[in-house]
Scaffold this motif. Structure first.
Motif, mmCIF file in Angstrom:
data_model
loop_
_atom_site.group_PDB
_atom_site.id
_atom_site.type_symbol
_atom_site.label_atom_id
_atom_site.label_comp_id
_atom_site.label_asym_id
_atom_site.label_seq_id
_atom_site.Cartn_x
_atom_site.Cartn_y
_atom_site.Cartn_z
ATOM 1 N N GLN A 169 8.577 7.314 -6.357
ATOM 2 C CA GLN A 169 9.004 6.773 -7.896
ATOM 3 C C GLN A 169 10.331 8.015 -7.840
ATOM 4 O OE1 GLN A 169 6.814 8.385 -11.105
ATOM 5 N NE2 GLN A 169 7.899 7.057 -12.479
ATOM 6 N N GLU A 185 4.211 8.914 -6.337
ATOM 7 C CA GLU A 185 5.031 9.960 -7.079
ATOM 8 C C GLU A 185 6.300 10.221 -6.202
ATOM 9 O OE1 GLU A 185 2.377 13.226 -7.976
ATOM 10 O OE2 GLU A 185 1.320 11.984 -9.583
ATOM 11 N N LEU A 215 3.669 0.622 -7.892
ATOM 12 C CA LEU A 215 5.002 1.136 -8.471
ATOM 13 C C LEU A 215 5.418 -0.204 -9.117
ATOM 14 C CD1 LEU A 215 6.769 2.730 -5.605
ATOM 15 C CD2 LEU A 215 5.963 4.003 -7.543
ATOM 16 N N GLN A 216 5.993 -0.050 -10.209
ATOM 17 C CA GLN A 216 6.507 -1.118 -11.166
ATOM 18 C C GLN A 216 7.835 -1.227 -11.240
ATOM 19 O OE1 GLN A 216 4.513 -1.835 -15.119
ATOM 20 N NE2 GLN A 216 4.515 -4.135 -14.345
ATOM 21 N N GLN A 232 2.272 2.429 -12.254
ATOM 22 C CA GLN A 232 1.002 1.674 -13.046
ATOM 23 C C GLN A 232 -0.131 1.911 -12.561
ATOM 24 O OE1 GLN A 232 1.253 -2.727 -12.289
ATOM 25 N NE2 GLN A 232 0.212 -3.175 -14.238
ATOM 26 N N SER A 279 8.478 2.808 -12.613
ATOM 27 C CA SER A 279 7.309 3.397 -13.175
ATOM 28 C C SER A 279 5.907 3.312 -12.532
ATOM 29 C CB SER A 279 6.817 3.071 -14.417
ATOM 30 O OG SER A 279 6.479 1.616 -14.608
ATOM 31 N N HIS A 322 11.151 -2.430 -13.404
ATOM 32 C CA HIS A 322 11.622 -3.191 -14.762
ATOM 33 C C HIS A 322 13.153 -3.301 -14.411
ATOM 34 C CE1 HIS A 322 7.706 -1.574 -16.712
ATOM 35 N NE2 HIS A 322 7.798 -0.405 -15.835
ATOM 36 N N THR A 365 5.674 -5.595 -9.272
ATOM 37 C CA THR A 365 4.712 -4.620 -9.197
ATOM 38 C C THR A 365 4.398 -4.642 -7.564
ATOM 39 O OG1 THR A 365 3.746 -4.946 -11.268
ATOM 40 C CG2 THR A 365 2.545 -3.825 -9.405
ATOM 41 N N LYS A 371 14.498 0.580 -14.128
ATOM 42 C CA LYS A 371 13.253 1.692 -14.183
ATOM 43 C C LYS A 371 12.264 1.519 -13.183
ATOM 44 C CE LYS A 371 10.151 3.657 -17.422
ATOM 45 N NZ LYS A 371 9.389 3.957 -18.725
ATOM 46 N N GLU A 420 14.178 6.438 -8.337
ATOM 47 C CA GLU A 420 14.730 6.885 -9.591
ATOM 48 C C GLU A 420 16.241 7.854 -9.123
ATOM 49 O OE1 GLU A 420 12.062 9.130 -11.782
ATOM 50 O OE2 GLU A 420 11.373 7.367 -12.754
#
Length: 164
Positions: free
Chosen positions: A155, A152, A119-120, A98, A96, A122, A132, A94, A159
Motif C-alpha cells: 500500500q 501495508e 488491496l483495493q 480491505q 486501501s 479506487h 480488489t 487511491k 501510494e
C-alpha cells in the motif's frame, strides 16, 4: 579402526535413504511448481509489455510485480481459482486495505479472526468499480504468515507511485 558389518551398513543406508526421500521429493516438487509459476508470471509480463522492477511472492500462491517506469502493477494468484491482473496506476486515485474480520466468542472473551485481506484500488473514473486483489484468504490458509505486513508495505509503495 572400526569394523562395520556389511548387512548393518546396507540396512542403515536404506533407512537413511527412506527417511530422506520424502523431503527430497517434496523439495523437488516445490521447486518445479515455483519455477512454473515464475514462468507464467514472466510470460504474462512480456505479453503486457511490463518489466517489473519490484516484485514479491508469498505462500507459493501469490505474486505481485510493479513496473516503476510504466506505473503498472501485475498480480498473479495461483491455485484453484487463478487470476492474472494488470492495473494501470495512472488510472488509480487511491489504494486501501480491505479486511473481513469475524468475531468468535471464546468463553467470556471475544476473539477476532481475519478471514480476508486484500488491496483495493479506487479509480479516478467513478464509473469504474474498485478492483480488489487478494493478499490472504482464511479459507485457504489457517494462519497468517506476514500478509498484513505485505499488504501495508505494498500500500505504501503504491501510494508513493500515485503521488509521483
Amino acid at each position: 579402526m572400526i569394523s562395520i558389518d556389511p548387512v548393518t551398513l546396507v540396512v542403515s543406508s536404506l533407512a537413511m535413504v527412506a527417511t530422506a526421500s520424502p523431503f527430497v521429493y517434496y523439495s523437488y516438487k516445490l521447486k518445479k511448481i515455483s519455477s512454473a509459476q515464475l514462468a507464467s508470471f514472466e510470460e504474462f509480463s512480456v505479453a503486457k509489455n511490463v518489466v517489473p522492477t519490484q516484485h514479491e511472492r508469498w505462500r507459493n500462491h501469490y505474486h505481485l510485480g510493479l513496473d516503476n517506469q510504466s506505473k503498472k502493477l501485475i498480480y498473479h494468484r495461483f491455485g484453484s481459482y487463478p487470476e492474472q491482473s494488470l492495473i494501470d496506476l495512472g488510472e488509480v486515485g487511491k489504494v486501501s486495505i480491505q479486511e473481513k474480520i469475524r468475531k468468535v466468542p471464546v468463553g467470556k472473551e471475544t476473539r477476532y479472526i481475519l478471514d480476508f485481506l486484500a488491496l483495493q484500488f479506487h479509480f479516478k473514473d467513478a464509473s469504474h468499480s474498485p478492483k480488489t486483489i487478494e493478499i490472504y484468504d482464511g479459507e485457504l490458509f489457517s494462519d497468517m504468515a506476514g500478509e498484513r505486513g505485505i499488504a501495508e508495505k505494498w500500500q505504501k509503495i503504491l501510494e508513493a507511485q500515485l503521488r509521483d
